[in-house]
Write an enzyme that holds these catalytic residues in place. Sequence first.
Site, PDB file in Angstrom:
ATOM      1  N   HIS A 108     -44.751  -5.312  10.841  1.00  0.00           N
ATOM      2  CA  HIS A 108     -45.507  -4.064  10.825  1.00  0.00           C
ATOM      3  C   HIS A 108     -45.259  -3.307  12.128  1.00  0.00           C
ATOM      4  CE1 HIS A 108     -48.717  -1.249  10.038  1.00  0.00           C
ATOM      5  NE2 HIS A 108     -49.124  -1.417  11.283  1.00  0.00           N
ATOM      6  N   MET A 148     -18.135   1.178 -10.336  1.00  0.00           N
ATOM      7  CA  MET A 148     -17.089   1.506  -9.348  1.00  0.00           C
ATOM      8  C   MET A 148     -17.728   1.602  -7.983  1.00  0.00           C
ATOM      9  SD  MET A 148     -14.561   4.107 -11.268  1.00  0.00           S
ATOM     10  CE  MET A 148     -13.347   3.540 -12.450  1.00  0.00           C
ATOM     11  N   GLY A 151     -21.330  17.909 -12.496  1.00  0.00           N
ATOM     12  CA  GLY A 151     -21.655  16.481 -12.582  1.00  0.00           C
ATOM     13  C   GLY A 151     -22.756  16.089 -11.622  1.00  0.00           C
ATOM     14  N   GLU A 181       0.853  -1.203   0.000  1.00  0.00           N
ATOM     15  CA  GLU A 181       0.000   0.000   0.000  1.00  0.00           C
ATOM     16  C   GLU A 181       0.879   1.240   0.000  1.00  0.00           C
ATOM     17  OE1 GLU A 181      -3.428   0.797  -0.225  1.00  0.00           O
ATOM     18  OE2 GLU A 181      -2.385   2.725  -0.380  1.00  0.00           O
ATOM     19  N   LYS A 182       0.562   2.167  -0.915  1.00  0.00           N
ATOM     20  CA  LYS A 182       1.392   3.372  -1.038  1.00  0.00           C
ATOM     21  C   LYS A 182       1.000   4.485  -0.061  1.00  0.00           C
ATOM     22  CE  LYS A 182      -1.137   5.357  -4.962  1.00  0.00           C
ATOM     23  NZ  LYS A 182      -1.935   6.335  -4.218  1.00  0.00           N
ATOM     24  N   GLY A 200       3.941  -0.274  -5.247  1.00  0.00           N
ATOM     25  CA  GLY A 200       4.219  -1.592  -5.812  1.00  0.00           C
ATOM     26  C   GLY A 200       4.314  -1.513  -7.318  1.00  0.00           C
ATOM     27  N   THR A 234      -5.572  -1.676  -7.498  1.00  0.00           N
ATOM     28  CA  THR A 234      -5.076  -0.310  -7.323  1.00  0.00           C
ATOM     29  C   THR A 234      -6.154   0.753  -7.496  1.00  0.00           C
ATOM     30  OG1 THR A 234      -4.348  -0.441  -9.619  1.00  0.00           O
ATOM     31  CG2 THR A 234      -2.681  -0.830  -7.921  1.00  0.00           C
ATOM     32  N   GLY A 280      -7.190   0.691   3.487  1.00  0.00           N
ATOM     33  CA  GLY A 280      -8.622   0.930   3.267  1.00  0.00           C
ATOM     34  C   GLY A 280      -8.947   1.636   1.967  1.00  0.00           C
TER      35      GLY A 280
END
Length: 467
Positions: A446, A320, A181, A33-34, A115, A144, A39
């Site tokens: 209910h 995604m 967007g 992990e960079k 990596g 990634t 997470g």
Amino acid sequence: MPSYDLIVIGTGPGGYVCAIRAAQLGMKVAVVEKEKTFGGTCLNIGCIPSKAMLHTSELFDQAGHAFGKMGIKVGGPVLDLAAMLRFKDEGVDGNVKGVAFLFRKNKIEAHSGIGRIVAPGKVEVKATRGPSGILEAKAIVIATGSDVARLKGIVIDEKRIVSSTGALSLEKVPRHLLVVGAGVIGLELGSVWRRLGAQVTVVEFLDRILPGIDAEVARQFQRMLEKQGITFKLASKVATIDSSGPVLKAIVEPAAGGAAVGVDADVALIAIGRVPYTEGLGVEEIGLKLDNRGRIPVDGRFATSVPGIYAIGDVIAGPMLAHKAEDEGVAAAEIIAGKSGHVNYDVIPNVIYTSPEVASVGKTEEELRGANIAYNVGKFPFTANGRAKANQQTDGFVKILADAKTDQVLGVHIVGSDAGNMIAEAAIAMEFGAAAEDIARTCHAHPTLPEAVKEAALAVDKRAIHM
Ligand SMILES: Cc1cc2nc3c(=O)[nH]c(=O)nc-3n(C[C@H](O)[C@H](O)[C@H](O)COP(=O)(O)OP(=O)(O)OC[C@H]3O[C@@H](n4cnc5c(N)ncnc54)[C@H](O)[C@@H]3O)c2cc1C
């Protein structure tokens, strides 16, 4: 040279879940992990912090606009934005520490750095701290993830022109937030800042919001957001944003061409989507060709064209979404272990965590019409649901689309309070190949909101009770 059964590059929901499942199956596993914390996008700058902000801003809004009517007099709520951001960060912290704990519990070795695959079975880790080195493994999984999609000519500074990352940490409520967007991220974060007091304008290139979501749902949901004070400029595009002065000056043009208008804003959120992330990974050097959208092509078993190298999550095709990445992580680990992992892409729920929420699974009406599949529609509004009436949260409806011949459920679409939790029932029903009749004959407690799902199933056969 440390040697493993499996190296997973990236520790987002795809990567960390894949690593855990592989360890459960007896493999010796390493992750690379960079970033400083595990997470990935989801836990650090995506799902988790955005949901924390949606939760707190909704309560703030309710304290100001709904509590009084319920007989709860709290006076006008006062926003302490710094404390709200701290609350969000604490939630993130708890989640990322949870992943570190799970790695230790499952004896997964974590390597910190970028990596790069130098050859099949060989990953170079360029450490951010400490020495770099080469790791070896029988199999490699690329997880990634993705990065923010950018607009040509508009530079994201994460202060005034922000991506979702900057929009999750604004130090001040903008007077006017321009959202570029009308997808999930734009509408969720637009809602957050609207509730905290910003004027919000959403510019969308298409003539509708939420592309891919059932058109009727999108139309009704847009009206609900407009009632909350969000303004939409559809079929329009932001051509430029001038950030040289104290106020951002955006030029908005009709998508089809024509006269442009100027829009002033304090902050602009660029939320036009995300793109797969493969920078520094060395994929092209080992002969792995990306597709025309920068994704890593894989077969039905998540295998790339290079033997021993697999890919999952946002970096491959498909929606995604964190849960899609997780399920692919599990399936890939099982396949690598010689078992039969599988993901059912026809049943991947999709949730927009606004107020009300929007949730869907399966086909939209447009998709069914496009595929010439005859279907029946069962619809039930929350205005006719007892619990929704009691809570005075009656916006929205449940819509079930069932095959006209077999009655099999083909799609379920919900707009309403807690829709995100309610969609799980529909996903399970569809996973088991249920007919609308099966849902209609299942006893629902209910008074609950999911009774509206049962009523919509009854409505497929035109026999809803409370309507
Ligand atoms: C604001 C926002 C809100 C969202 N909300 C939701 C939601 O509510 N529900 C939902 O389902 N989805 C949501 N998403 C989408 C979700 O975050 C992604 O679908 C999910 O994180 C993808 O998981 P992944 O494992 O494929 O990749 P990622 O989570 O992107 O993780 C990839 C990891 O790989 C690391 N990495 C990359 N390259 C290298 C390398 N060469 N070496 C080492 N490490 C590397 C990265 O640092 C990162 O940690 C949201 C996204 C955003 C931005």
